[in-house]
Design a protein around this motif. Structure first.
Motif, PDB file in Angstrom:
ATOM      1  N   GLU A 343       0.855  -1.324   0.002  1.00 15.84           N
ATOM      2  CA  GLU A 343      -0.164  -0.083   0.024  1.00 15.84           C
ATOM      3  C   GLU A 343       0.850   1.363   0.131  1.00 15.84           C
ATOM      4  N   VAL A 344       1.355   1.604  -1.105  1.00 14.77           N
ATOM      5  CA  VAL A 344       2.340   2.681  -1.244  1.00 14.77           C
ATOM      6  C   VAL A 344       1.660   3.894  -1.913  1.00 14.77           C
ATOM      7  N   HIS A 345       1.730   4.935  -1.377  1.00  9.22           N
ATOM      8  CA  HIS A 345       0.830   5.965  -2.051  1.00  9.22           C
ATOM      9  C   HIS A 345       1.984   7.079  -2.254  1.00  9.22           C
ATOM     10  N   VAL A 346       1.408   7.874  -3.543  1.00  9.53           N
ATOM     11  CA  VAL A 346       2.309   9.112  -3.973  1.00  9.53           C
ATOM     12  C   VAL A 346       1.441  10.055  -4.228  1.00  9.53           C
ATOM     13  N   PHE A 347       1.453  11.307  -3.490  1.00  6.18           N
ATOM     14  CA  PHE A 347       0.517  12.448  -3.518  1.00  6.18           C
ATOM     15  C   PHE A 347       1.323  13.558  -4.233  1.00  6.18           C
ATOM     16  N   LEU A 359      -3.940   7.941   7.351  1.00  6.79           N
ATOM     17  CA  LEU A 359      -3.574   6.943   6.245  1.00  6.79           C
ATOM     18  C   LEU A 359      -3.277   5.644   7.089  1.00  6.79           C
ATOM     19  N   ILE A 360      -2.892   5.578   8.162  1.00 11.83           N
ATOM     20  CA  ILE A 360      -2.644   4.538   8.938  1.00 11.83           C
ATOM     21  C   ILE A 360      -3.714   3.534   8.971  1.00 11.83           C
ATOM     22  N   THR A 364      -7.652   2.722   1.477  1.00 16.17           N
ATOM     23  CA  THR A 364      -7.405   3.398   0.382  1.00 16.17           C
ATOM     24  C   THR A 364      -7.389   4.680   0.536  1.00 16.17           C
ATOM     25  N   ALA A 365      -6.681   5.279  -0.430  1.00 17.85           N
ATOM     26  CA  ALA A 365      -6.231   6.810  -0.282  1.00 17.85           C
ATOM     27  C   ALA A 365      -6.743   7.447  -1.926  1.00 17.85           C
ATOM     28  N   PRO A 366      -8.066   7.781  -2.121  1.00 22.47           N
ATOM     29  CA  PRO A 366      -8.490   8.430  -3.177  1.00 22.47           C
ATOM     30  C   PRO A 366      -7.855   9.484  -3.825  1.00 22.47           C
ATOM     31  N   ALA A 367      -7.006  10.333  -3.029  1.00 19.36           N
ATOM     32  CA  ALA A 367      -6.416  11.646  -3.225  1.00 19.36           C
ATOM     33  C   ALA A 367      -5.263  11.242  -3.798  1.00 19.36           C
TER      34      ALA A 367
END
Length: 551
Positions: A343-347, A359-360, A364-367
């Protein structure tokens, strides 16, 4: 005025304009060749739909409405059953539980070779909180189209086990990595940006200090200039894990422009950690580990606090986003790491401490401009040096509880017990919850955790829930099953009516090698005397008279 019974029945049917039939018993069966094989174990993943094909037929042609329906109640010793040794549906998978969002498709009726047949599919795409293991059973039955009631004996059920898995990136150590060339282009130059992920660094028992890159924006620019070769700052922004000889370590942020900053050496290998970096438009950055840097009580009834870090730094370094057309920028996951990433996210924006902490507990991270779920389009483009995708839970997944070793315990708590479930992940904040009370969990595997039960104020049944992150716990309504624990006080009150009371006939099985001392104090309540019966006092005196001393 008096008609034969058959005539009366015919007259009533005619008046109601209904087609009446003889009381023939339904002869319904599930069709093996057209249904998913009974006893199958199926797998799916978050957001990915899986369907089970189901077909039933009947020999009572044209009489009743044939359908395939969900079997909602198991029969111990009969079903669920896998058709062989029963191991697939052994405890804690011996109870039927359907996910909240599963559904049956519209039925399709046909008459192959003149035999009434109906087909449906049961479909399910796991949503948040539904990443559990399910025992599903279905049967065919005939329904009276007028009354809506079943007309006879339904078919034997077909049962299935459905396991919701999670994919992670598995790294093999030195030389291992995953890269994605397109991610750097998602970050706008000069603006703020952030990146985050879950990492599980394995303990490798080495006596030497060693480091591995968790996440990094990098560049392989190699442009000839009059003054020399422009390599473009190879490491633009990175999070690094460093393990020392005592299986503890620290995280650091580094880049080729500003250098490096470190957390203290207080984080353990062999468990999941959440890491993030946020850099705003003014070049102010923060490295976050396991929260927002503000320690919190691990449990409401304990002094132990979570370990977390927030280390500030400043840098003008940004990802090489390929605007100059050289396509030299790329994103790296797990270079030289022995362990797992998920679950790696880039913003394409800076995140506040509140947003990072949220985020913890988020699935999901829709943004996010890009998310690496390690499935399909969420998989890095290139895997090298033994990097692979494996099925394993991470703290991004909400686990479910399916059963317990000891379902009864004292209100004082402190009863060691095993808890059985699905998708348990060993993280910095794994917890189990008994009603409103929480306890730290020790995760032994994806299906087993151990705990010392917390105390409770009074005897009662409570739901047992689990969390991999300490934030989001099992929701029994989503997984179709509530695992219960019964808190009992050492004193029991019984009314004397009916079959009230308590039994613990199997308690000796929990203590196979120990000597046992037991006893109790009883206070009988004396009933009023009834006619024809000796007064209560006399009965009590006769009953409670001292017994002769033992020889």
């Amino acid at each position: 005025l008096f008609l034969p019974l058959a005539a009366m029945r015919g007259a009533l049917c005619a008046l109601a304009f209904l087609a009446c039939v003889a009381t023939a018993q339904a002869q319904v069966s599930m069709v093996a060749g057209s249904s998913t094989a009974a006893g199958s174990v199926l797998s799916t993943y978050f957001g990915e739909e899986v369907c089970i094909s189901l077909t039933a037929q009947t020999l009572t042609a044209g009489v009743f409405d044939l359908d395939v329906v969900q079997t909602t109640q198991e029969v111990p010793g009969s079903y669920p059953w896998d058709g062989s040794d029963g191991s697939i549906f052994a405890y804690p998978y011996d109870e039927i539980n359907f996910p909240a969002s599963g559904y049956m498709t519209e039925k399709v009726s046909s008459t192959p070779a003149g035999i009434p047949t109906v087909s449906r599919s049961y479909c399910f795409a796991p949503g948040e909180g539904e990443e559990c293991a399910y025992t599903l059973c279905f049967h065919g039955e005939e329904i009276d189209s007028v009354s809506g009631n079943s007309t006879g004996t339904p078919s034997a059920p077909f049962c299935y086990k459905l396991e919701v898995q999670n994919s992670v990136l598995s790294l093999a150590g030195a030389g291992s990595s995953a890269t994605d060339a397109a991610t750097s282009a998602l970050v706008t130059p000069g603006g703020g940006f952030s990146f985050s992920g879950w990492v599980y660094p394995e303990c490798d028992a080495s006596a030497a200090e060693r480091s591995a890159t968790v996440l990094a924006f990098e560049s392989n620019r190699n442009i000839a200039e009059p003054q020399g070769t422009d390599t473009g700052l190879e490491v633009r922004n990175s999070i690094v894990w460093t393990e020392t000889a005592d299986d503890k370590g620290y995280f650091s942020y580094s880049d080729c422009y500003s250098g490096a900053v470190h957390t203290t050496k207080e984080f353990c290998c062999g468990m999941w950690h959440f890491v993030a970096v946020s850099i705003d438009e003014s070049d102010a950055g923060v490295l976050y580990v396991d929260g927002d840097g503000v320690p919190e009580p691990r449990l409401s009834n304990a002094l132990d606090r979570t370990k977390t870090a927030a280390v500030a730094f400043s840098t003008a370094s940004r990802p090489d986003n390929n605007l100059d057309g050289d396509e030299a920028g790329f994103f790296t996951l797990g270079k030289d790491l022995l362990g797992l990433i998920d679950e790696v996210h880039v913003f394409d924006k800076a995140l506040s401490a509140v947003e990072v902490k949220a985020l913890i507990g988020a699935r999901t991270a829709p943004a996010a401009a890009k998310t690496f779920t390690m499935r399909g389009a969420g998989l890095p483009a290139t895997l090298a040096g033994g990097a692979s995708v494996a099925d394993a839970p991470s703290p991004a997944v909400t686990p479910c509880v399916l059963g317990m070793e000891h379902s009864v315990g004292p209100t004082d708590g402190s009863c060691p017990t095993e808890v059985y479930g699905w998708n348990f992940a060993h993280s910095f904040n794994s917890r189990l919850q008994f009603g409103p009370m929480q306890a730290a969990a020790t995760v032994a595997s994806a299906t087993l955790a151990t705990v010392s039960t917390p105390g409770h104020v009074s005897p009662r049944f409570v739901d047992v829930l689990a969390s991999n992150s300490g934030d989001v716990f099992t929701d029994p309504t989503l997984v179709g099953k509530a695992a219960k624990h019964l808190y009992l006080e050492s004193a029991l009150y019984m009314t004397g009516k009916g079959e009230g009371g308590a039994a613990a006939d199997s308690v000796c099985h929990d203590l196979p090698t120990r000597a046992v001392t037991f006893g109790g104090v009883g206070v009988p309540q004396v009933r009023p005397a009834r006619a024809g019966r000796a007064p209560a006092a006399a009965l009590a005196a006769a009953t409670l008279a001292p017994a002769p001393a033992p020889a």
